[in-house]
Design an enzyme around this catalytic site. Structure first.
Site, PDB file in Angstrom:
ATOM      1  N   LYS A 267       0.828  -1.213   0.000  1.00 48.59           N
ATOM      2  CA  LYS A 267       0.000   0.000   0.000  1.00 48.59           C
ATOM      3  C   LYS A 267       0.861   1.262   0.000  1.00 48.59           C
ATOM      4  O   LYS A 267       0.690   2.153  -0.844  1.00 48.59           O
ATOM      5  CB  LYS A 267      -0.917  -0.011   1.227  1.00 48.59           C
ATOM      6  CG  LYS A 267      -1.636   1.311   1.498  1.00 48.59           C
ATOM      7  CD  LYS A 267      -2.476   1.218   2.757  1.00 48.59           C
ATOM      8  CE  LYS A 267      -2.915   2.587   3.261  1.00 48.59           C
ATOM      9  NZ  LYS A 267      -3.748   3.315   2.278  1.00 48.59           N
TER      10      LYS A 267
ATOM     11  N   SER B  25       6.530 -15.412  -1.318  1.00 49.78           N
ATOM     12  CA  SER B  25       5.474 -16.335  -0.961  1.00 49.78           C
ATOM     13  C   SER B  25       6.131 -17.674  -0.600  1.00 49.78           C
ATOM     14  O   SER B  25       7.155 -17.698   0.068  1.00 49.78           O
ATOM     15  CB  SER B  25       4.478 -16.474  -2.109  1.00 49.78           C
ATOM     16  OG  SER B  25       3.416 -17.330  -1.765  1.00 49.78           O
TER      17      SER B  25
ATOM     18  N   TYR C 106       0.482 -21.165   8.137  1.00 49.63           N
ATOM     19  CA  TYR C 106       1.509 -20.671   7.215  1.00 49.63           C
ATOM     20  C   TYR C 106       1.019 -20.771   5.770  1.00 49.63           C
ATOM     21  O   TYR C 106       1.151 -19.811   4.993  1.00 49.63           O
ATOM     22  CB  TYR C 106       2.793 -21.472   7.398  1.00 49.63           C
ATOM     23  CG  TYR C 106       3.952 -20.976   6.567  1.00 49.63           C
ATOM     24  CD1 TYR C 106       4.736 -19.911   7.007  1.00 49.63           C
ATOM     25  CD2 TYR C 106       4.253 -21.556   5.336  1.00 49.63           C
ATOM     26  CE1 TYR C 106       5.797 -19.450   6.244  1.00 49.63           C
ATOM     27  CE2 TYR C 106       5.312 -21.099   4.569  1.00 49.63           C
ATOM     28  CZ  TYR C 106       6.082 -20.048   5.025  1.00 49.63           C
ATOM     29  OH  TYR C 106       7.131 -19.591   4.259  1.00 49.63           O
TER      30      TYR C 106
ATOM     31  N   LYS D 152       0.408 -17.614   2.999  1.00 47.97           N
ATOM     32  CA  LYS D 152       1.060 -17.510   1.694  1.00 47.97           C
ATOM     33  C   LYS D 152       0.056 -17.659   0.551  1.00 47.97           C
ATOM     34  O   LYS D 152       0.199 -17.023  -0.496  1.00 47.97           O
ATOM     35  CB  LYS D 152       2.167 -18.555   1.581  1.00 47.97           C
ATOM     36  CG  LYS D 152       3.301 -18.354   2.586  1.00 47.97           C
ATOM     37  CD  LYS D 152       3.960 -16.987   2.457  1.00 47.97           C
ATOM     38  CE  LYS D 152       5.176 -16.850   3.350  1.00 47.97           C
ATOM     39  NZ  LYS D 152       5.883 -15.563   3.184  1.00 47.97           N
TER      40      LYS D 152
END
Length: 258
Positions: free
Chosen positions: A124, A143, A157, A161
């Site tokens: 952002k 990722s 997790y 991702k």
């Protein structure tokens, strides 16, 4: 030839592993580098190495759990170097690996905050800056192969991702008209500090993973870094919204010899 002279690159989680390798790689290609990380000694070691190479680098202490520090990171980067051309949002946590019934809401919040919310905030503020300057920019996020795969204990997790892979597609659509490209790398089994918290590459525990990697070895941080640099270069000016597997073929579906 990649030439990043006059460009500025921001690397989060830049004090070790893939982040460190990427910081050094960007500097080798001429970029000014901002390393964002919590650990001062390791961060300063990266800065020193880049400066000894003749590069220009700066450390900004940043905790990815703190939204205000993330906002300030981008502001300080621009105050120090005047612009932001490339961002490698690499900081992350493995969180707690355990069966779902043994995990808590706190475990969920801690991992999702660092691996997903913090990257959303980084993007952002990075995009806001890139919109203000001529030339646009390129963003790459770390990722994981676990965005599409799974291990026993990886529910949180993998969710973090998987969410990250989904997030970049609409973001890429939104900002492609402004010459801002956004992609993810999905590392496979890479020899990093994080991996070594699970097992050492020479341990028996590593053998099943290596056995099922078609190239028959673990990846290196430097190999990941070269992919990040490539995705920020003009060589990939027509690539955006993609998740690029860097895994030695580990995620290819199909039969594996036992």
């Amino acid at each position: 030839m990649i030439n990043f002279q006059g460009k500025v690159a921001l690397i989060t989680g830049g004090s070790s592993g893939m982040g460190r390798a990427a910081a050094i790689a960007f500097a080798k290609y001429g970029a000014k580098v901002v390393v964002a990380a919590r650990r001062e000694d390791q961060s300063q070691a990266v800065i020193t190495q880049i400066c000894q190479m003749g590069g220009d680098a700066h450390w900004i202490k940043t905790d990815m759990r703190n939204p205000e520090q993330i906002r300030s990171l981008i502001e300080q980067t621009v105050e120090y170097y005047g612009r932001l051309d490339f961002a490698f949002n690499n900081a992350g946590t493995e969180g707690k690996f355990a069966p779902m019934t043994e995990l808590s809401e706190t475990d969920w919040e801690q991992t999702i905050t660092v691996n997903l919310k913090a990257v959303w905030l980084c993007m952002k503020y990075e995009i806001e800056q890139m919109l203000k300057q001529p030339g646009g920019g390129a963003i790459v996020n770390t990722s994981s192969w676990l965005a599409k795969g799974g291990l026993v204990g990886s529910t949180i997790y993998s969710a973090s991702k998987g969410g990250l892979d989904s997030m970049i597609r609409p973001a890429a659509l939104e900002y492609a008209p402004h010459n801002i490209r956004i992609n993810n790398i999905n590392p496979g089994i890479i020899d990093t500090e994080m991996l070594r918290r699970f097992f050492h590459p020479d341990d028996d525990a590593a053998k099943p993973f290596i056995h099922h990697i078609p190239v028959q070895r673990l990846g290196t941080s430097e190999e990941l870094a070269q992919t990040v640099v490539w995705l920020c270069s003009d060589a990939t000016s027509y690539i955006t919204g993609q998740t690029i597997s860097v895994d030695g073929g580990y995620a290819i579906p199909g039969h594996r010899v036992a």
